[in-house]
Design an enzyme around this catalytic site. Structure first.
Site, PDB file in Angstrom:
ATOM      1  N   GLY A  16       0.814  -1.206   0.000  1.00 43.67           N
ATOM      2  CA  GLY A  16       0.000   0.000   0.000  1.00 43.67           C
ATOM      3  C   GLY A  16       0.847   1.256   0.000  1.00 43.67           C
ATOM      4  O   GLY A  16       0.574   2.219  -0.732  1.00 43.67           O
ATOM      5  N   LYS A 194       0.195 -17.681  -7.982  1.00 43.96           N
ATOM      6  CA  LYS A 194       1.670 -17.624  -7.976  1.00 43.96           C
ATOM      7  C   LYS A 194       2.229 -17.618  -6.552  1.00 43.96           C
ATOM      8  O   LYS A 194       3.355 -18.089  -6.317  1.00 43.96           O
ATOM      9  CB  LYS A 194       2.169 -16.417  -8.765  1.00 43.96           C
ATOM     10  CG  LYS A 194       1.720 -15.051  -8.228  1.00 43.96           C
ATOM     11  CD  LYS A 194       2.706 -14.420  -7.286  1.00 43.96           C
ATOM     12  CE  LYS A 194       2.156 -13.115  -6.740  1.00 43.96           C
ATOM     13  NZ  LYS A 194       3.107 -12.427  -5.848  1.00 43.96           N
ATOM     14  N   ASP A 247       4.792 -12.403 -13.063  1.00 42.78           N
ATOM     15  CA  ASP A 247       4.653 -12.343 -11.606  1.00 42.78           C
ATOM     16  C   ASP A 247       5.143 -13.627 -10.958  1.00 42.78           C
ATOM     17  O   ASP A 247       5.768 -13.617  -9.887  1.00 42.78           O
ATOM     18  CB  ASP A 247       3.188 -12.091 -11.256  1.00 42.78           C
ATOM     19  CG  ASP A 247       2.997 -11.526  -9.853  1.00 42.78           C
ATOM     20  OD1 ASP A 247       4.004 -11.226  -9.192  1.00 42.78           O
ATOM     21  OD2 ASP A 247       1.843 -11.391  -9.422  1.00 42.78           O
ATOM     22  N   THR A 251       8.186 -13.652  -8.251  1.00 45.28           N
ATOM     23  CA  THR A 251       7.911 -14.057  -6.871  1.00 45.28           C
ATOM     24  C   THR A 251       8.707 -15.292  -6.474  1.00 45.28           C
ATOM     25  O   THR A 251       9.156 -15.410  -5.338  1.00 45.28           O
ATOM     26  CB  THR A 251       6.406 -14.309  -6.696  1.00 45.28           C
ATOM     27  OG1 THR A 251       5.693 -13.143  -7.090  1.00 45.28           O
ATOM     28  CG2 THR A 251       6.064 -14.614  -5.251  1.00 45.28           C
ATOM     29  N   ARG A 258       7.871 -12.636   0.006  1.00 43.31           N
ATOM     30  CA  ARG A 258       7.392 -13.147   1.295  1.00 43.31           C
ATOM     31  C   ARG A 258       7.059 -14.634   1.211  1.00 43.31           C
ATOM     32  O   ARG A 258       7.363 -15.405   2.110  1.00 43.31           O
ATOM     33  CB  ARG A 258       6.132 -12.398   1.716  1.00 43.31           C
ATOM     34  CG  ARG A 258       6.262 -10.913   1.889  1.00 43.31           C
ATOM     35  CD  ARG A 258       4.904 -10.332   2.195  1.00 43.31           C
ATOM     36  NE  ARG A 258       4.919  -8.881   2.170  1.00 43.31           N
ATOM     37  CZ  ARG A 258       3.849  -8.134   2.387  1.00 43.31           C
ATOM     38  NH1 ARG A 258       2.690  -8.714   2.633  1.00 43.31           N
ATOM     39  NH2 ARG A 258       3.913  -6.819   2.356  1.00 43.31           N
TER      40      ARG A 258
END
Length: 334
Positions: A16, A194, A247, A251, A258
């Protein structure tokens, strides 16, 4: 003051905060809503988020508040950046403050537990808005790289081409390039699944398994993502683009991810609780793997990697046993 329509970003976590900076750098005035008053005060007083990227100054076009109604007042673009499983409850409290013709943009990459709803579906259910007012932004967008000003691209999917174009203009900067797409389902599913595949990739990294297997996980993970997407009405070509393969590769391959990091903790023998304590951030794939598995079963779609990650995360199955199960599946054509 910029002539651009004003934006609100609800959720002052790492993503954000990053999107708020992108908007401001693109000339779009934005108010960032933070759940905790001290975070909003820190942004207003020091131009920095004290919890995320505390060493990166935020542009003057970024304001902050802990009052969601104030953030939403007059906002033509509303970006939602809360954890996926909290969206429904949060949005129920905010919906009365959303402007009548505002565009609602999902920044979340998950599937709701229990209902199996994608985030744009949750947004439509809670707000009652038309499908053409809801969009999703997704792509290989690792927040630390973007906050460092490193270039990347993203996809904005919306059924309304004019709204997609307006969003594209609102976020385009010298380092952030946006493409438009009308395949909301495909773009959204690519971002959600993903995360589950990245958990598997992290497990493989921790187990010191080779590049062959890692490439296999990415490729077969993309295949099962596309199978589910097509069953739900997505365009299969979407999964070859930024919101699919792009993506997924970003990732899986990045130590900043994360979900990959969470998977590494599991691969080293840590429990779900150990991994959660170590990462201290939401790994969306951990909860979404349950919902994605149920969605796949409901539509008769085989997703073997997702099935095994769910077993590792929620049934206590040893990652080595899960790998053995994957490798011993009946041979079939690709």
């Amino acid at each position: 003051m910029s002539g651009r329509p004003r934006a609100a970003v609800l959720g002052a976590g790492s993503w954000g905060t990053t999107v708020a900076r992108i908007l401001a750098d693109a000339g779009t005035p934005v108010t960032l809503w933070a759940r905790r008053p001290e975070v909003a005060r820190g942004i207003r007083a020091r131009r920095r988020n004290p919890e995320y990227f505390a060493d990166v100054p935020l542009p003057d076009l970024v304001d902050a508040t802990d009052d969601a109604a104030a953030a939403l007042s007059g906002a033509a673009l509303v970006f939602l950046a809360v954890p996926s499983q909290t969206l429904r409850a949060n949005l129920a409290g905010w919906v009365g403050h959303v402007d009548r013709d505002a565009t609602l943009v999902s920044l979340m990459k998950g599937v709701e537990l229990g209902s199996g709803r994608r985030m744009t579906e949750v947004i439509r259910e809670v707000t009652g808005v038309r499908a053409d007012r809801v969009a999703v932004l997704s792509g290989p967008n690792l927040a630390p790289e973007i906050m460092d000003g490193q270039p990347t691209a993203t996809v904005i999917a919306c059924a309304d081409e004019d709204r997609a174009t307006a969003l594209q203009e609102a976020v385009t900067t010298p380092y952030f390039r946006a493409y438009t797409n009308d395949d909301v389902i495909g773009v959204e599913l690519g971002g959600a699944v993903k995360n589950v595949i990245a958990l598997a990739y992290g497990v493989a990294c921790a187990m010191r398994l080779g590049d062959n297997l890692r490439a296999t996980l990415i490729t077969r993970g993309l295949a099962e993502t596309a199978r589910l997407g097509v069953a739900l009405g997505a365009d299969p070509l979407t999964f070859a683009g930024l919101a699919g393969l792009g993506d997924l590769v970003g990732t899986c391959s990045s130590p900043m991810s994360r979900n990959r990091t969470f998977g590494e903790h599991l691969g080293r023998g840590g429990s779900l609780e150990d991994a959660q304590r170590a990462t201290r951030q939401t790994a969306e794939g951990v909860k979404s793997c349950l919902a994605i598995r149920d969605l796949a079963r409901a539509h008769g779609v085989e997703m073997p990697i997702t099935e095994q990650i769910e077993r590792v995360c929620h049934e206590g199955v040893d990652p080595r046993a899960a790998l053995t199960t994957l490798m011993s599946r009946k041979p079939k054509p690709e």
